[in-house]
Motif scaffolding. Structure first.
Motif, PDB file in Angstrom:
ATOM      1  N   UNK B  72      44.888  38.585  43.359  1.00  0.00           N
ATOM      2  CA  UNK B  72      43.757  39.274  43.995  1.00  0.00           C
ATOM      3  C   UNK B  72      43.985  40.777  43.892  1.00  0.00           C
ATOM      4  N   UNK B  73      45.226  41.183  44.186  1.00  0.00           N
ATOM      5  CA  UNK B  73      45.575  42.599  44.135  1.00  0.00           C
ATOM      6  C   UNK B  73      45.522  43.122  42.707  1.00  0.00           C
ATOM      7  N   UNK B  74      45.958  42.310  41.743  1.00  0.00           N
ATOM      8  CA  UNK B  74      45.951  42.738  40.344  1.00  0.00           C
ATOM      9  C   UNK B  74      44.533  43.059  39.900  1.00  0.00           C
ATOM     10  N   UNK B  75      43.634  42.152  40.210  1.00  0.00           N
ATOM     11  CA  UNK B  75      42.236  42.333  39.821  1.00  0.00           C
ATOM     12  C   UNK B  75      41.657  43.558  40.533  1.00  0.00           C
ATOM     13  N   UNK B  76      42.013  43.723  41.810  1.00  0.00           N
ATOM     14  CA  UNK B  76      41.528  44.861  42.584  1.00  0.00           C
ATOM     15  C   UNK B  76      42.021  46.171  41.970  1.00  0.00           C
ATOM     16  N   UNK B  77      43.297  46.205  41.627  1.00  0.00           N
ATOM     17  CA  UNK B  77      43.890  47.446  41.109  1.00  0.00           C
ATOM     18  C   UNK B  77      43.241  47.858  39.791  1.00  0.00           C
ATOM     19  N   UNK B  78      42.915  46.885  38.929  1.00  0.00           N
ATOM     20  CA  UNK B  78      42.341  47.295  37.640  1.00  0.00           C
ATOM     21  C   UNK B  78      40.907  47.811  37.807  1.00  0.00           C
ATOM     22  N   UNK B  79      40.218  47.307  38.816  1.00  0.00           N
ATOM     23  CA  UNK B  79      38.869  47.836  39.085  1.00  0.00           C
ATOM     24  C   UNK B  79      38.980  49.267  39.613  1.00  0.00           C
ATOM     25  N   UNK B  80      39.910  49.487  40.538  1.00  0.00           N
ATOM     26  CA  UNK B  80      40.125  50.847  41.053  1.00  0.00           C
ATOM     27  C   UNK B  80      40.447  51.807  39.920  1.00  0.00           C
ATOM     28  N   UNK B  81      41.331  51.361  39.020  1.00  0.00           N
ATOM     29  CA  UNK B  81      41.734  52.208  37.897  1.00  0.00           C
ATOM     30  C   UNK B  81      40.555  52.513  36.979  1.00  0.00           C
ATOM     31  N   UNK B  82      39.697  51.524  36.772  1.00  0.00           N
ATOM     32  CA  UNK B  82      38.564  51.708  35.854  1.00  0.00           C
ATOM     33  C   UNK B  82      37.643  52.827  36.326  1.00  0.00           C
ATOM     34  N   UNK B  98      41.596  31.585  39.342  1.00  0.00           N
ATOM     35  CA  UNK B  98      40.828  31.170  40.527  1.00  0.00           C
ATOM     36  C   UNK B  98      40.922  32.240  41.608  1.00  0.00           C
ATOM     37  N   UNK B  99      42.128  32.767  41.818  1.00  0.00           N
ATOM     38  CA  UNK B  99      42.305  33.782  42.862  1.00  0.00           C
ATOM     39  C   UNK B  99      41.558  35.077  42.546  1.00  0.00           C
ATOM     40  N   UNK B 100      41.359  35.345  41.283  1.00  0.00           N
ATOM     41  CA  UNK B 100      40.695  36.595  40.903  1.00  0.00           C
ATOM     42  C   UNK B 100      39.179  36.550  41.042  1.00  0.00           C
ATOM     43  N   UNK B 101      38.646  35.371  41.240  1.00  0.00           N
ATOM     44  CA  UNK B 101      37.188  35.229  41.108  1.00  0.00           C
ATOM     45  C   UNK B 101      36.392  36.177  41.997  1.00  0.00           C
ATOM     46  N   UNK B 102      36.821  36.362  43.244  1.00  0.00           N
ATOM     47  CA  UNK B 102      36.019  37.206  44.134  1.00  0.00           C
ATOM     48  C   UNK B 102      35.944  38.635  43.597  1.00  0.00           C
ATOM     49  N   UNK B 103      37.095  39.132  43.134  1.00  0.00           N
ATOM     50  CA  UNK B 103      37.091  40.512  42.643  1.00  0.00           C
ATOM     51  C   UNK B 103      36.493  40.632  41.246  1.00  0.00           C
ATOM     52  N   UNK B 104      36.441  39.537  40.485  1.00  0.00           N
ATOM     53  CA  UNK B 104      35.685  39.564  39.226  1.00  0.00           C
ATOM     54  C   UNK B 104      34.208  39.737  39.583  1.00  0.00           C
ATOM     55  N   UNK B 105      33.772  39.042  40.617  1.00  0.00           N
ATOM     56  CA  UNK B 105      32.397  39.216  41.094  1.00  0.00           C
ATOM     57  C   UNK B 105      32.145  40.658  41.521  1.00  0.00           C
TER      58      UNK B 105
ATOM     59  N   UNK C 102      42.996  44.947  57.057  1.00  0.00           N
ATOM     60  CA  UNK C 102      44.309  45.476  56.684  1.00  0.00           C
ATOM     61  C   UNK C 102      45.452  44.566  57.148  1.00  0.00           C
ATOM     62  N   UNK C 103      45.319  44.016  58.359  1.00  0.00           N
ATOM     63  CA  UNK C 103      46.430  43.220  58.899  1.00  0.00           C
ATOM     64  C   UNK C 103      46.155  41.724  58.828  1.00  0.00           C
ATOM     65  N   UNK C 104      44.870  41.344  58.715  1.00  0.00           N
ATOM     66  CA  UNK C 104      44.531  39.924  58.633  1.00  0.00           C
ATOM     67  C   UNK C 104      44.535  39.467  57.195  1.00  0.00           C
ATOM     68  N   UNK C 105      43.353  39.419  56.612  1.00  0.00           N
ATOM     69  CA  UNK C 105      43.215  38.883  55.253  1.00  0.00           C
ATOM     70  C   UNK C 105      44.005  39.699  54.230  1.00  0.00           C
ATOM     71  N   UNK C 106      44.175  40.998  54.498  1.00  0.00           N
ATOM     72  CA  UNK C 106      44.861  41.832  53.510  1.00  0.00           C
ATOM     73  C   UNK C 106      46.284  42.212  53.900  1.00  0.00           C
ATOM     74  N   UNK C 107      46.864  41.486  54.853  1.00  0.00           N
ATOM     75  CA  UNK C 107      48.197  41.840  55.367  1.00  0.00           C
ATOM     76  C   UNK C 107      49.255  41.952  54.283  1.00  0.00           C
ATOM     77  N   UNK C 108      49.141  41.100  53.277  1.00  0.00           N
ATOM     78  CA  UNK C 108      50.144  41.110  52.213  1.00  0.00           C
ATOM     79  C   UNK C 108      50.113  42.419  51.432  1.00  0.00           C
ATOM     80  N   UNK C 109      48.905  42.916  51.168  1.00  0.00           N
ATOM     81  CA  UNK C 109      48.803  44.177  50.420  1.00  0.00           C
ATOM     82  C   UNK C 109      49.407  45.323  51.237  1.00  0.00           C
ATOM     83  N   UNK C 110      49.215  45.248  52.553  1.00  0.00           N
ATOM     84  CA  UNK C 110      49.724  46.302  53.435  1.00  0.00           C
ATOM     85  C   UNK C 110      51.244  46.400  53.349  1.00  0.00           C
ATOM     86  N   UNK C 111      51.924  45.279  53.520  1.00  0.00           N
ATOM     87  CA  UNK C 111      53.394  45.358  53.556  1.00  0.00           C
ATOM     88  C   UNK C 111      53.955  45.736  52.190  1.00  0.00           C
ATOM     89  N   UNK C 112      53.293  45.277  51.128  1.00  0.00           N
ATOM     90  CA  UNK C 112      53.819  45.612  49.804  1.00  0.00           C
ATOM     91  C   UNK C 112      53.562  47.076  49.445  1.00  0.00           C
TER      92      UNK C 112
END
Lengths: 80, 388, 284
Positions: B72-82, B98-105, C102-112
């Motif tokens: 999810x984070x990978x997909x998010x980061x590449x959109x931010x970078x773009x 599957x995990x990337x789908x929301x951010x592909x949307x 930030x702390x719920x659904x995205x908690x993992x991104x926060x700590x990393x």
């Protein structure tokens, strides 16, 4: 960056402006002004919120707490 | 965007050489050649080798590769970078896809150019984790929620993994949309010779730029230009339904209608530009049976067609290189004189259904799952049964 | 007579003001403090990117703060911001989002992000509830509270998010409330100035979807309670869990220098580019 209240007071008159149509009547300014400069009025703005009114502008020391606490950018304090 | 000196130097260093590469590795080199500035990914078999080679090589070309905490984070980061103007990409396999789908949307809705490599593996869920499959053909098309369109290409050799990365990045910039390189584990892990082109033969499509921030999500253009971050235009990018200036309007019916139809139409209208196929037909009208395949399945499929022809049977062959948007016109033309189309694919019949929608003849899927690709003999047998 | 114009209107998208936060909502005060902080630092909005997620407090930057804005999917603003910051280290990248994000659904991104020590400023507006969706329990909701999804009372203890971020390795961490606006403003400036991962947990009020369930019906009720509950970190040090129950520890929780992630990434790229240059005899 924030000079002491007394020093500010010495600087002279404070101007308190209320942007009526931004106010949502939360009364935070009325409650938390250390010198109780505001009170609730019976005046409604366009959206139907009761506006605060300044009782005595001379009481204000220009600390800007109300300006900063205001969630609406509806209060402007000018230290003249 | 033009290649900068670091990328040119890198290409000069490799240009003209021939390497013996995994499909995954070829894809990584192809990305660097295509001017990729940024890669973010998360390890997963059989796609990890894309990240590993990019991590090794991309910094040499001036780019940056990072491993994120998840897909999810990978997909998010590449959109931010773009949105800073970078060419950015990620690579993954089924579960990560599957995990990337929301951010592909999100990338579709915000019209963000980026590239997603999906080296398909056996599923659902963990499935046969290390084994190849082609089970995500329709997930690539419809994986994220809501109405949308997508571009997906499917290579069938290591060289094509390399070559199609250039197409993926160019299409992403041209159509302002995420583009999926829909590989499969078989192609990702095949090891073949790959020719690294000389700098002089590397072409580059530039991203279209907008002049006014008011029109970066619509206005007069079917495909609006972009304004990047840091250019002083106070660009507002949101995954919510928005006006041409990017500001949210989630309540006016026609605003949503017009936005989604335009995003849909921009890819539909480019269909003939995007579609890539390869055909190998017997002299006109002689064949009654055709074979359509793609990716790894297309290799034994082509072998089986050859074998059948060697036995005097007239069999036509078509390989889909672009998967989405679907080559409906080309497939319809291909089918015109045929009675039957066979579709070998490493799933239980995903593209065969799409083909069925656009042809008048009979379509029979030749499915195979279990993590082992079709053999030439298996497909040959089906062809021989069909012609007899 | 025309209405007076607040000088901070220069920093917001004035054409869509007044904002849509409820009367007495803390989000407006956070927006106020943030614009003051930016003004005080003399930052040009062209040098800033604001990233947010989904929820009421994500509306603080998106759409209200006037800068390049990325309004992302729920929970992922820090991950999106990571991509922006790596490619444009020269820009000030600020994430403003809620506790759910930030702390719920995205908690993992926060700590990393804290572990990597990426140069982002994350301002988490903690209203202790999922407000926008109608008052469901959050990972920050105190135990014992009745919410729409804990109608028989919440049995989970809340996260102390700022402490978590300290433990994860952030450079700068503080906690303030919407009552403590002057120190909050100054803390925001320090967070933005500090190279590395900065995090401020801002305890904030949601009178509509949280307050009315716990007997705090107005913004004023909340601010009074924040004032009472607040305890300076210097005083809280050494106090027992029991003594700290129902208190909000405010102040700067950490401020330290550590190697910063994006600079390190760029250092590696520079080294690799130089190496190839050398190998090729300086050829272009």
């Amino acid at each position: 960056m924030y000079t002491s209240l007394l020093e500010r007071h010495r600087r002279g008159r404070k101007l308190i402006e209320i942007t009526e149509n931004l106010c949502k009547g939360c009364e935070i300014c009325i409650e938390f002004c250390p010198l109780k400069v505001f009170e609730k009025s019976d005046k409604l703005n366009r959206k139907g919120y009761y506006l605060p009114v300044v009782t005595d502008e001379d009481l204000c020391v220009g600390c800007r707490l109300c300006e900063l606490l205001c969630p609406e950018f509806a209060i402007i304090i000018t230290n003249e | 965007m033009a290649l900068d000196d670091n990328k040119k130097r890198y290409i000069n260093h490799h240009g003209g050489k021939t390497y013996f590469l995994l499909g995954d590795e070829a894809c990584a080199y192809g990305a660097i050649y295509a001017g990729c500035d940024f890669f973010a990914g998360y390890p997963i078999t059989p796609a990890s080798e894309v990240a590993e080679l990019i991590a090794e090589e991309l910094p040499k070309a001036g780019g940056i590769c990072i491993q994120m905490e998840d897909e999810l984070a990978s997909m998010a980061a590449i959109v931010g970078a773009a949105w800073t103007g970078a060419r950015s990409m990620t690579a993954t396999s089924g579960p990560g896809f599957s995990l990337m789908q929301e951010n592909i949307g999100y990338a579709i809705m915000t019209e963000t150019p980026c590239v997603i490599v999906n080296v398909q593996r056996s599923g659902p869920s963990t499935g046969q984790a290390t084994k190849p499959a082609q089970g995500d053909m329709l997930q690539a098309r419809w994986g994220t929620h809501g109405d949308h369109n997508i571009i997906a290409l499917a290579p069938n050799s290591a060289q094509e993994c390399f070559d199609l990365m250039q197409d993926c990045f160019d299409l992403a910039d041209t159509y302002r949309t995420p583009v999926i390189l829909l590989m499969d584990g078989e192609i990702g892990h095949i090891r073949e010779s790959v020719v690294m082109p000389e700098l002089s033969s590397v072409r580059h499509t530039s991203r279209k730029r907008a002049e006014r921030a008011e029109e970066i999500f619509g206005g007069q253009e079917l495909i609006p230009g972009m304004i990047h971050y840091g250019e002083g235009s106070n660009v507002h990018v949101t995954g919510s339904t928005h006006l041409a200036n990017g500001m949210r309007d989630v309540t006016t019916p026609h605003v949503h209608d017009e936005l989604i139809r335009r995003i849909y139409k921009k890819i539909d209208s480019g269909r003939e530009d995007i579609v890539r196929i390869e055909t190998d037909t017997v002299a006109n009208g002689k064949s009654r049976v055709g074979v359509i395949s793609y990716g790894a399945s297309a290799r034994p499929a082509r072998g089986a067609v050859k074998a059948a022809r060697a036995e005097g049977k007239n069999i036509d062959f078509l390989r889909l290189i672009s998967i989405w948007p679907f080559a409906r016109k080309q497939v319809a033309e291909f089918s015109r004189d045929l009675d039957l189309i066979l579709v070998p694919e490493m799933n239980l019949g995903q593209m065969s259904r799409e083909i069925e929608r656009f042809v008048d003849c009979k379509v029979i899927a030749v499915p195979k799952i279990g993590g082992v690709p079709h053999t030439v003999d298996e497909i040959h047998q089906v062809i021989m049964e069909a012609v007899s | 007579m025309s209405e007076p114009r607040h000088r901070l209107m220069d920093f917001v998208r004035e054409e869509i003001m007044p904002h849509r936060f409820c009367s007495g909502c803390g989000c407006g005060t956070v927006l106020n403090a943030f614009t003051n902080a930016v003004e005080g630092l003399g930052l040009d909005s062209a040098e800033m990117v604001c990233v947010s997620g989904i929820g009421c407090s994500s509306w603080i930057p998106s759409p209200y703060f006037r800068a390049d804005t990325l309004h992302t999917t729920h929970g992922r603003p820090i991950a999106f911001a990571t991509g922006v910051k790596i490619l444009r280290p020269d820009l000030t990248v600020v994430v403003i989002a809620g506790d759910g994000d930030v702390a719920g659904i995205g908690g993992n991104h926060l700590i990393h992000a804290a572990r990597r020590n990426i140069d982002l400023s994350v301002f988490m507006v903690n209203n202790m509830i999922y407000g926008m969706t109608g008052g469901q329990v959050a990972p920050t909701t105190p135990a014992g509270v009745v919410t729409t999804t804990t109608p028989h009372s919440n049995v989970e203890p809340p996260f102390r998010v700022a402490d978590l971020v300290v433990a994860a390795g952030a450079s700068y961490v503080a906690r303030w409330t919407t009552y403590h606006v002057f120190p909050l403003l100054e803390s925001m400036q320090n967070a933005i100035k500090r190279k590395g991962f900065s995090f401020i947990e801002i305890m904030s009020q949601c009178p509509e979807n949280y307050g009315r369930r716990i007997g705090l019906r107005t913004g004023i009720d909340f601010l009074k309670q924040f004032k009472e509950q607040a305890l300076r970190v210097e005083k809280a040090n050494g106090m027992s869990e029991e003594e700290l129950k129902d208190r909000i520890v405010i102040g700067k929780l950490c401020d330290k220098e550590r190697p910063e992630y994006v600079s390190e990434l760029h250092r590696i790229t520079r080294e690799q580019v130089d190496k190839l240059k050398k190998e090729m005899g300086g050829a272009a």
